[in-house]
Motif scaffolding. Sequence first.
Motif, PDB file in Angstrom:
ATOM      1  N   MET A  46       0.842  -1.178   0.000  1.00  0.00           N
ATOM      2  CA  MET A  46       0.000   0.000   0.000  1.00  0.00           C
ATOM      3  C   MET A  46       0.886   1.238   0.000  1.00  0.00           C
ATOM      4  O   MET A  46       1.890   1.299   0.684  1.00  0.00           O
ATOM      5  CB  MET A  46      -0.900  -0.024   1.245  1.00  0.00           C
ATOM      6  N   VAL A  47       0.498   2.231  -0.733  1.00  0.00           N
ATOM      7  CA  VAL A  47       1.202   3.503  -0.780  1.00  0.00           C
ATOM      8  C   VAL A  47       0.729   4.355   0.395  1.00  0.00           C
ATOM      9  O   VAL A  47      -0.423   4.251   0.810  1.00  0.00           O
ATOM     10  CB  VAL A  47       0.911   4.223  -2.115  1.00  0.00           C
ATOM     11  N   ALA A  48       1.607   5.192   0.914  1.00  0.00           N
ATOM     12  CA  ALA A  48       1.255   6.053   2.042  1.00  0.00           C
ATOM     13  C   ALA A  48       1.303   7.515   1.615  1.00  0.00           C
ATOM     14  O   ALA A  48       2.091   7.881   0.749  1.00  0.00           O
ATOM     15  CB  ALA A  48       2.235   5.812   3.187  1.00  0.00           C
ATOM     16  N   PRO A  49       0.483   8.362   2.221  1.00  0.00           N
ATOM     17  CA  PRO A  49       0.531   9.785   1.897  1.00  0.00           C
ATOM     18  C   PRO A  49       1.770  10.437   2.522  1.00  0.00           C
ATOM     19  O   PRO A  49       2.242  10.005   3.570  1.00  0.00           O
ATOM     20  CB  PRO A  49      -0.749  10.335   2.521  1.00  0.00           C
ATOM     21  N   ASN A  50       2.278  11.457   1.879  1.00  0.00           N
ATOM     22  CA  ASN A  50       3.448  12.175   2.389  1.00  0.00           C
ATOM     23  C   ASN A  50       3.033  13.250   3.387  1.00  0.00           C
ATOM     24  O   ASN A  50       1.970  13.867   3.235  1.00  0.00           O
ATOM     25  CB  ASN A  50       4.206  12.842   1.235  1.00  0.00           C
ATOM     26  N   ALA A  51       3.888  13.488   4.368  1.00  0.00           N
ATOM     27  CA  ALA A  51       3.651  14.574   5.314  1.00  0.00           C
ATOM     28  C   ALA A  51       3.512  15.876   4.539  1.00  0.00           C
ATOM     29  O   ALA A  51       4.230  16.126   3.574  1.00  0.00           O
ATOM     30  CB  ALA A  51       4.792  14.652   6.320  1.00  0.00           C
ATOM     31  N   GLY A  52       2.556  16.691   4.959  1.00  0.00           N
ATOM     32  CA  GLY A  52       2.295  17.957   4.297  1.00  0.00           C
ATOM     33  C   GLY A  52       1.233  17.872   3.217  1.00  0.00           C
ATOM     34  O   GLY A  52       0.746  18.897   2.745  1.00  0.00           O
ATOM     35  N   THR A  53       0.858  16.655   2.826  1.00  0.00           N
ATOM     36  CA  THR A  53      -0.164  16.458   1.801  1.00  0.00           C
ATOM     37  C   THR A  53      -1.545  16.760   2.379  1.00  0.00           C
ATOM     38  O   THR A  53      -1.834  16.413   3.527  1.00  0.00           O
ATOM     39  CB  THR A  53      -0.143  14.996   1.305  1.00  0.00           C
ATOM     40  N   ASN A  54      -2.393  17.373   1.574  1.00  0.00           N
ATOM     41  CA  ASN A  54      -3.777  17.622   1.954  1.00  0.00           C
ATOM     42  C   ASN A  54      -4.621  16.483   1.385  1.00  0.00           C
ATOM     43  O   ASN A  54      -4.613  16.262   0.173  1.00  0.00           O
ATOM     44  CB  ASN A  54      -4.214  18.977   1.399  1.00  0.00           C
ATOM     45  N   ILE A  55      -5.309  15.750   2.254  1.00  0.00           N
ATOM     46  CA  ILE A  55      -6.100  14.592   1.825  1.00  0.00           C
ATOM     47  C   ILE A  55      -7.542  14.718   2.301  1.00  0.00           C
ATOM     48  O   ILE A  55      -7.849  15.560   3.151  1.00  0.00           O
ATOM     49  CB  ILE A  55      -5.502  13.268   2.345  1.00  0.00           C
ATOM     50  N   LYS A  56      -8.398  13.845   1.798  1.00  0.00           N
ATOM     51  CA  LYS A  56      -9.760  13.692   2.293  1.00  0.00           C
ATOM     52  C   LYS A  56      -9.797  12.468   3.201  1.00  0.00           C
ATOM     53  O   LYS A  56      -8.967  11.566   3.093  1.00  0.00           O
ATOM     54  CB  LYS A  56     -10.741  13.473   1.138  1.00  0.00           C
ATOM     55  N   ILE A  57     -10.807  12.437   4.060  1.00  0.00           N
ATOM     56  CA  ILE A  57     -11.111  11.244   4.850  1.00  0.00           C
ATOM     57  C   ILE A  57     -12.512  10.822   4.443  1.00  0.00           C
ATOM     58  O   ILE A  57     -13.438  11.645   4.461  1.00  0.00           O
ATOM     59  CB  ILE A  57     -11.042  11.523   6.362  1.00  0.00           C
ATOM     60  N   GLN A  58     -12.665   9.550   4.051  1.00  0.00           N
ATOM     61  CA  GLN A  58     -13.962   9.049   3.609  1.00  0.00           C
ATOM     62  C   GLN A  58     -14.373   7.849   4.450  1.00  0.00           C
ATOM     63  O   GLN A  58     -13.655   6.852   4.521  1.00  0.00           O
ATOM     64  CB  GLN A  58     -13.909   8.656   2.133  1.00  0.00           C
ATOM     65  N   SER A  59     -15.531   7.978   5.036  1.00  0.00           N
ATOM     66  CA  SER A  59     -16.111   6.927   5.858  1.00  0.00           C
ATOM     67  C   SER A  59     -17.230   6.258   5.060  1.00  0.00           C
ATOM     68  O   SER A  59     -18.084   6.942   4.497  1.00  0.00           O
ATOM     69  CB  SER A  59     -16.659   7.579   7.133  1.00  0.00           C
ATOM     70  N   TYR A  60     -17.207   4.938   5.017  1.00  0.00           N
ATOM     71  CA  TYR A  60     -18.213   4.149   4.307  1.00  0.00           C
ATOM     72  C   TYR A  60     -18.979   3.289   5.298  1.00  0.00           C
ATOM     73  O   TYR A  60     -18.570   3.115   6.445  1.00  0.00           O
ATOM     74  CB  TYR A  60     -17.540   3.230   3.278  1.00  0.00           C
ATOM     75  N   LYS A  61     -20.066   2.710   4.846  1.00  0.00           N
ATOM     76  CA  LYS A  61     -20.793   1.711   5.615  1.00  0.00           C
ATOM     77  C   LYS A  61     -20.460   0.329   5.036  1.00  0.00           C
ATOM     78  O   LYS A  61     -19.917   0.213   3.942  1.00  0.00           O
ATOM     79  CB  LYS A  61     -22.305   1.976   5.571  1.00  0.00           C
ATOM     80  N   HIS A  62     -20.808  -0.700   5.763  1.00  0.00           N
ATOM     81  CA  HIS A  62     -20.490  -2.085   5.392  1.00  0.00           C
ATOM     82  C   HIS A  62     -21.010  -2.451   3.995  1.00  0.00           C
ATOM     83  O   HIS A  62     -20.389  -3.235   3.285  1.00  0.00           O
ATOM     84  CB  HIS A  62     -21.078  -3.027   6.440  1.00  0.00           C
ATOM     85  N   ASN A  63     -22.118  -1.837   3.594  1.00  0.00           N
ATOM     86  CA  ASN A  63     -22.710  -2.137   2.281  1.00  0.00           C
ATOM     87  C   ASN A  63     -22.029  -1.387   1.136  1.00  0.00           C
ATOM     88  O   ASN A  63     -22.448  -1.487  -0.009  1.00  0.00           O
ATOM     89  CB  ASN A  63     -24.213  -1.848   2.287  1.00  0.00           C
TER      90      ASN A  63
END
Length: 176
Positions: free
Chosen positions: A1-18
């Motif tokens: 898995m690739v990791a984000p770099n420090a200083g990067t602006n990212i989103k956080i996405q929460s999903y449900k089981h479905n």
Amino acid sequence: MVAPNAGTNIKIQSYKHNGNLHRTWESTIVLKGTEQVVIGANDKTVVQESDGRTWITREPAICYFHAKHWFNVIGMLRDDGIHYYCNISSPFVYEENSIKYIDYDLDLKVYPDMTYDLLDEDEYEIHRDEMKYPGVLDRILYNNISDLQRWVQQRKGPFSPGFVDQWYERFLTYRW
């Protein structure tokens, strides 16, 4: 898995089981990014709910995600101390410039004095039945609640003294 770099602006996405998108935080600054752990911070970021409603977070928050644990931790800096909101969730994945995880409704709310409450067990039971969670998932989630409670009691990881403050100081270096 690739990791984000420090200083990067990212989103956080929460999903449900479905697989349905549950909630999105529009902007989080990565403070530490490895394949195992991502620590991020945000303040007054836009949050979009699955029904289209939006709201803005009220205080700075340090977010802790782990690739092997079935929970994530948000430490919110408030006037009366650090409050933690812990989502019982799948381990995170990082893709498409986003941290993604499945939210399993159960939450541990931890107060500045390190007492805590388990929340939303009724919501969990409804979704467990509706989405037909396998029995093994139920055991995994409740075992991780026990692990998380031990972390709080032992002041481990994001609950250790100074953890949130240290990462908040780092976050301030990225603000302009």
